[in-house]
Design a protein around this motif. Structure first.
Motif, PDB file in Angstrom:
ATOM      1  N   LYS A 101       2.171   6.179  -3.607  1.00 28.27           N
ATOM      2  CA  LYS A 101       2.988   7.139  -4.344  1.00 28.27           C
ATOM      3  C   LYS A 101       2.555   7.272  -5.801  1.00 28.27           C
ATOM      4  O   LYS A 101       3.012   8.169  -6.518  1.00 28.27           O
ATOM      5  N   SER A 102       1.687   6.357  -6.232  1.00 29.23           N
ATOM      6  CA  SER A 102       1.205   6.405  -7.612  1.00 29.23           C
ATOM      7  C   SER A 102       0.211   7.562  -7.789  1.00 29.23           C
ATOM      8  O   SER A 102      -0.645   7.805  -6.919  1.00 29.23           O
ATOM      9  N   PRO A 103       0.273   8.281  -8.912  1.00 32.26           N
ATOM     10  CA  PRO A 103      -0.669   9.396  -9.165  1.00 32.26           C
ATOM     11  C   PRO A 103      -2.131   8.948  -9.140  1.00 32.26           C
ATOM     12  O   PRO A 103      -3.011   9.720  -8.766  1.00 32.26           O
ATOM     13  N   ASN A 104      -2.372   7.699  -9.544  1.00 31.43           N
ATOM     14  CA  ASN A 104      -3.761   7.209  -9.580  1.00 31.43           C
ATOM     15  C   ASN A 104      -4.374   7.055  -8.191  1.00 31.43           C
ATOM     16  O   ASN A 104      -5.593   6.968  -8.057  1.00 31.43           O
ATOM     17  N   LEU A 154       0.823  -1.211   0.000  1.00 30.12           N
ATOM     18  CA  LEU A 154       0.000   0.000   0.000  1.00 30.12           C
ATOM     19  C   LEU A 154       0.856   1.259   0.000  1.00 30.12           C
ATOM     20  O   LEU A 154       0.483   2.278  -0.603  1.00 30.12           O
ATOM     21  N   GLU A 155       1.990   1.200   0.664  1.00 30.61           N
ATOM     22  CA  GLU A 155       2.884   2.357   0.684  1.00 30.61           C
ATOM     23  C   GLU A 155       3.426   2.646  -0.712  1.00 30.61           C
ATOM     24  O   GLU A 155       3.588   3.806  -1.113  1.00 30.61           O
TER      25      GLU A 155
END
Length: 388
Positions: free
Chosen positions: A364-367, A359-360
């Motif tokens: 960090k993903s833009p989505n 999950l961490e």
């Protein structure tokens, strides 16, 4: 189909109590059985007028009728008041007194009327009291309507004397004090001339007859305490706190008096998953994180079963889906509510070390960053839209 009560009496919906009373008097005079002997149509119109007057002359009943129509007192003509359950004694008992001791008083049992009724045109005996019962209904029963058979403990007519209170027919005699009219007249000489007053006969208490030997079963009351099974038709769309009424299904009257009414108070049985809000019904749907992202198909409970709905990919928490026409119907109306499904995306409360690491990385993903669009509606806008 039952006629509109205002139409029956020939008055507008804004008519005053006095105007309603005068209108009923006029219609009842026109169709009274004594004026129309053997005319069944006139008799039915006479009962119909009495039914209309019973509702419209009572402020509470009139308010319910204005809101719900005939269904406020039971579907059809068998669960309401008056014509559906009234007999002639009921009518004379409750409304005869509005005619007084005038030219037409005899039509309603006044002196010389020949019906053996007492003061003000009332029949013999004492009217029975009303009874109140509570009925708990499920969502399905409230939505579709239902017939309930319940056992009611109440006073019922004595089977031995058929409600007369007398030992036998020879034990009832015409009152010698009033000659059977139930009234005594007194003439007083004044300086203005003779003045006549009419009062209830003290010997028979206005009944016109006296009993020489009482019935051994009911001790002269004409009724005994018993039990009756009553069939109650509940209309579709009733709500918690609504009161229905069945004329003549209350306690039996004394010595042949008219019976009281049965008042039915509706109570709502809580549903395990649904919650009622007026005509609408609400359901809280919980989705997993992954189902909200990828979309899915779920089965939800409804009032009359279950239904499948499609959850589109990217569904946000707080989204409200609507199932048209899956709510409650309106009593005596054509409107029907909807089922509102409120989406809650379930957030895990406990995660493993491996899940936390995944999950961490995803965070960090833009989505996975919140990106509410300009056209994205707020929670309050969604609520407002759902109930509009």
């Amino acid at each position: 189909m039952k006629r509109d009560f205002y139409e029956i009496l020939g008055v507008s919906k804004t008519a005053t109590a006095d105007e309603i009373k005068k209108a009923y008097r006029k219609v009842a005079m026109q169709f009274h059985p004594d004026r129309n002997p053997g005319d069944k149509e006139a008799e039915e119109k006479f009962k119909e007028a009495a039914e209309a007057y019973e509702i419209l002359s009572d402020a509470d009943k009139r308010a319910k009728y204005d809101r719900f129509g005939h269904q406020a007192f039971g579907p059809g003509s068998n669960a309401g008041y008056g014509g559906g359950g009234m007999n002639m004694n009921d009518i004379f008992s409750q409304f005869g007194d509005i005619f007084g001791d005038d030219l037409f008083g005899s039509f309603f049992g006044g002196a010389g009327g020949g019906r053996g009724r007492g003061n003000g045109g009332r029949p013999r005996g004492v009217r029975g009291s009303n009874l109140r019962v509570k009925i708990k209904l499920t969502y399905e029963e409230m939505a579709n309507g239902v017939t309930k058979n319940i056992k009611v403990k109440k006073y019922v007519p004595c089977g031995t004397c058929s409600g007369s209170g007398a030992k036998d027919k020879n034990s009832v005699q015409t009152c010698t004090g009033c000659g059977g009219s139930g009234q005594v007249k007194r003439v007083t000489n004044t300086f203005l001339g003779q003045m006549q007053t009419v009062t209830t006969c003290p010997t028979c208490n206005g009944e016109g007859t006296t009993i020489t030997a009482k019935c051994g079963s009911c001790k002269g009351e004409g009724r005994v305490y018993g039990e009756e099974t009553v069939s109650i038709d509940i209309p579709a769309g009733v709500q918690e706190g609504m009161q229905l009424s069945m004329g003549g299904k209350g306690n039996a009257g004394e010595r042949g008096g008219a019976p009281g009414d049965l008042l039915i108070l509706v109570e709502e049985e809580a549903h395990k998953e649904l919650q009622r809000d007026g005509l609408n019904v609400a359901y809280e749907l919980y989705l997993s994180f992954s189902d909200a992202i990828f979309g899915t198909q779920v089965e939800v409970p409804t009032i009359d079963g279950r239904a499948k709905i499609k959850i589109p990919a990217g569904t946000q928490s707080g989204k409200i889906f609507r199932l048209k026409g899956k709510g409650f119907p309106e009593v005596q109306g054509y409107q029907k509510g909807d089922q509102l499904i409120h989406v809650n995306v379930w957030t895990p409360q406990h995660v493993t070390a491996e899940e936390k690491e995944m999950l961490e990385k995803l965070s960090k993903s833009p989505n996975f960053q919140p990106q509410p669009g300009k056209n994205e509606k707020s929670f309050f806008d969604k609520i407002k839209e759902a109930f509009s």
